[in-house]
Design an enzyme around this catalytic site. Structure first.
Site, short mmCIF file in Angstrom:
data_model
loop_
_atom_site.label_atom_id
_atom_site.label_comp_id
_atom_site.label_asym_id
_atom_site.label_seq_id
_atom_site.Cartn_x
_atom_site.Cartn_y
_atom_site.Cartn_z
N HIS A 39 0.83 -1.20 0.00
CA HIS A 39 0.00 0.00 0.00
C HIS A 39 0.87 1.26 0.00
CE1 HIS A 39 -3.65 2.35 1.25
NE2 HIS A 39 -2.70 3.15 1.70
N GLU A 40 1.77 1.33 0.98
CA GLU A 40 2.63 2.52 1.07
C GLU A 40 3.55 2.62 -0.13
OE1 GLU A 40 1.74 4.71 2.99
OE2 GLU A 40 0.43 3.48 4.24
N HIS A 77 3.55 6.62 -6.88
CA HIS A 77 2.83 7.81 -7.32
C HIS A 77 3.75 9.04 -7.20
CE1 HIS A 77 -1.42 9.91 -7.07
NE2 HIS A 77 -0.84 10.09 -8.25
N HIS A 90 1.76 4.35 -2.90
CA HIS A 90 1.85 5.81 -2.75
C HIS A 90 3.23 6.29 -3.20
CE1 HIS A 90 -1.86 6.68 -0.70
NE2 HIS A 90 -1.59 5.94 0.35
ZN LIG Z 1 -2.83 5.21 1.95
#
Ligand SMILES: [Zn+2]
Length: 677
Positions: free
Chosen positions: A467-468, A474, A471
């Protein structure tokens, strides 16, 4: 010379952590603020006719030194803080909000911005420039540029007070977490706990010169105890302690902070002409209005509630059959859910953990990023770290060009707040024709290696890492001109798409085979376990969904209506939870006093965005499933239209360009098992 005010003479201009002294921060802030003010004044008082370049663009590139310093300082205040840094944060936060208010309330500056904004249609701007212009104009209007002097003054007071209250809210939670420890001296009290968790508890006690075992409210200590400890009374004690953080009526209580924060937010929204804080916030979201958010949450609630109630009843019956428990309480949930899950899937974290050695999982994430987006990660030891546990990487593309610098900081420490997050030390932007690459960081609180075992992650920690890392991608792949539109600078209900979509790879055989190998034997995770991971991933999905919806509705209850009449937090919260409640209420507990997402972080009126992003990520991943999870064409479209685009266009436009159509909730509901596949 204060190093924080100089050009960093370091590899890739990375932050020179080891050379920064705590005493450097305050003078550096004062100097950087002064410098930024001069830059702003130069723009505001220019004798040239206002243009996009001399006003809007100049504004976006101003205050670079201050932004860099703020990033370093506040990132460390989250990941490696101490009393000294917290004290500086208290002092500097009001100065910073003064400074940003000075900009947004600067009339000559606003006049110039407005002059450019008013002639927008004649300016022949690129899409990105047009978005930047709107954003800058709204940055003023939403901060009071059109208000009378008197109202402007009040707005400044509100912002100053709010930022202090938010800091204090967070400090109280950290202090409450660090203050609590459950000291156990009878080994029977740890019955049920896996060996690793027992060993960690013993080492923690040892490190504090205590006999026996210590359990704390840090997640790696708290979660295993709530999941496995047979002693119901101790689980109850621990759960109540966790649930009553900053709700004890003492010096660390947050009730007053909560009430003050929501009332100030409401007053601020009213001053600016919005009905509520939620109306104000959602104007700049994909969802646009509180009604859309509430309808979205209630639609999901309708689908999830029967499933959730059914799951709860089954769980209660299971606990009754097993241990004669009459009424399932909050401190029983994780414990019996784990037992039921074992019975149904004979799958527990301890079985999976040997296949998820931290180093292997990191390499797995890197390999997946390489196969999808042609990125290469190389560990480097030439750049400074703020703690010896931090890992540092150079990220390049397939032509060897620098894409990003990446910091990874995985283990809990006393000065680190709970949870996991991605942050930026330096954003990407293009200046004078040079594409300046970003410095990105992931901070987590994973199970630490012990004397006998490496760091072995639970499956939940594996998905958190992905998940991290989503990010982080991104941020790393950002390719925009202006820093304020770069990377994760997107609408809040869009920002979780890259992170949540990446979690999907953790459930796919083709991806797991790349990294899920046994830390001792090197054997690849058996197919049978992969099938079980998939089957169990929707276990209690109804209850999980209800829980997320309940947080979203609690958030909206604080921010979607006039809060001035609220005096009792507990009563208000109880009412907000009415439609989503499964467990009996615990009188000593309160969610709001430690709901850092909405009272300390930036999620006010935005908690729904987790579910909203799930709608997007399920729909997006369905595209990968259709074409292949390592399909280069789909990956390239995702990179070109989402990951590299930051906030340069409306998220719905970007999404449709990637997917070819608008997202629909079917993929989410199907994946959750809430509708037929
Ligand atoms: Zn998040």
């Amino acid at each position: 010379m204060n190093i924080l005010n100089t050009t960093f003479n370091t590899p890739y201009h990375t932050a020179p952590f080891s050379k920064i002294k705590n005493e450097d921060y305050m003078p550096a802030f004062l100097k950087a603020i002064k410098k930024a003010k001069v830059e702003i004044d130069t723009i505001a008082n220019s004798s040239e006719t206002p243009s996009f370049k001399n006003t809007i663009e100049a504004l976006d590139f101003s205050g670079e030194e201050l932004d860099r310093l703020s990033s370093i300082f506040f990132n460390l205040n989250s990941a490696e803080t101490n009393d000294h840094i917290q004290k500086i944060a208290q002092e500097v936060s009001p100065l910073l909000s003064d400074f940003s208010n000075d900009i947004t309330l600067n009339e000559s500056l606003f006049k110039r911005v407005k002059a450019v904004y008013d002639q927008k249609s004649n300016l022949d701007l690129t899409t990105e420039q047009s978005t930047l212009l709107d954003k800058k104009y709204k940055g003023f209007s939403r901060n009071g540029a059109n208000l009378s002097e008197e109202k402007k003054t009040r707005l400044r007071e509100i912002d100053k007070q709010s930022s202090k209250l938010k800091l204090n809210f967070g400090e109280n939670i950290l202090a409450e977490t660090n203050k609590f420890e459950m000291h156990l001296t009878n080994e029977n009290d740890l019955t049920g706990l896996p060996e690793g968790a027992k060993e960690a508890a013993q080492q923690l006690a040892e490190s504090k010169n205590k006999e026996g075992w210590l359990i704390t409210l840090d997640y790696p200590s708290y979660i295993p105890f709530m999941t496995y400890a047979d002693n119901r009374e101790l689980r109850k004690e621990l759960a109540i302690s966790a649930g009553s953080k900053a709700f004890k009526g003492d010096a660390l209580d947050n009730q007053d902070n909560v009430l003050q924060i929501v009332k100030l937010r409401h007053e601020r929204a009213n001053l600016l002409g919005y009905k509520t804080h939620a109306h104000f916030v959602l104007e700049e979201r994909m969802a646009k209005t509180p009604e859309t958010v509430e309808n979205f949450l209630n639609e999901l609630l309708e689908k999830a509630k029967p499933a959730a109630q059914n799951e709860f009843e089954n769980l209660e019956q299971f606990a009754k059959d097993l241990d004669g428990i009459d009424r399932l309480e909050k401190w029983d949930g994780s414990y019996y859910a784990e037992k039921l899950k074992q019975k149904l899937f004979s799958l527990d974290d301890e079985q999976l953990k040997p296949y998820f050695k931290l180093e292997n999982v990191i390499n797995g994430a890197f390999t997946i990023a390489e196969r999808l987006f042609d990125l290469k990660f190389e560990e480097i030891d030439t750049i400074d770290k703020y703690h010896k546990d931090v890992l540092t990487y150079k990220v390049t593309d397939n032509k060897g060009n620098l894409v990003s610098i990446f910091y990874a900081d995985f283990f809990p420490r006393a000065g680190k707040r709970n949870g996991a997050w991605m942050t930026v030390y330096k954003p990407q932007y293009i200046k004078d024709g040079v594409n300046d690459r970003p410095h990105i960081s992931n901070v987590c609180n994973f199970t630490k290696p012990t004397k006998s075992k490496p760091s072995l992650l639970t499956f939940n920690e594996v998905t958190t890492l992905f998940h991290e890392f989503g990010h982080a991608l991104h941020g790393m792949l950002a390719n925009t001109t202006y820093p304020s539109l770069s990377g994760t600078s997107v609408f809040w209900d869009f920002v979780e798409l890259p992170s949540q979509v990446l979690e999907n790879w953790c459930y796919e055989k083709e991806a797991l085979e790349l990294f899920a190998t046994h830390y001792e034997t090197g054997a690849v995770i058996p197919m049978e376990l992969i099938e079980k991971i998939k089957a169990s991933s929707t276990f209690h999905e109804g209850m999980q969904t209800l829980r997320q919806i309940s947080f979203g509705l609690l958030d909206m209850s604080w921010h979607g209506q006039d809060p001035t009449a609220i005096t009792n937090i507990k009563t208000h919260e109880f009412k907000a939870f009415e439609n989503t409640k499964l467990y009996p209420d615990v009188q000593e507990n309160c969610m709001s006093t430690s709901f850092a997402h909405i009272f300390q972080g930036g999620y006010s009126s935005g908690y729904y965005s987790y579910k909203w992003a799930e709608l997007l990520d399920a729909d997006a991943f369905e595209y990968f499933l259709e074409e292949g999870i390592f399909n280069k064409v789909v990956a390239q479209k995702f990179k070109d239209n989402v990951l590299s685009q930051g906030g340069i266009e409306d998220p719905m436009t970007l999404y449709k360009r990637f997917r070819g159509k608008e997202p629909r909730p079917d993929a989410l509901l199907k994946r959750a098992g809430l509708i037929e596949k």
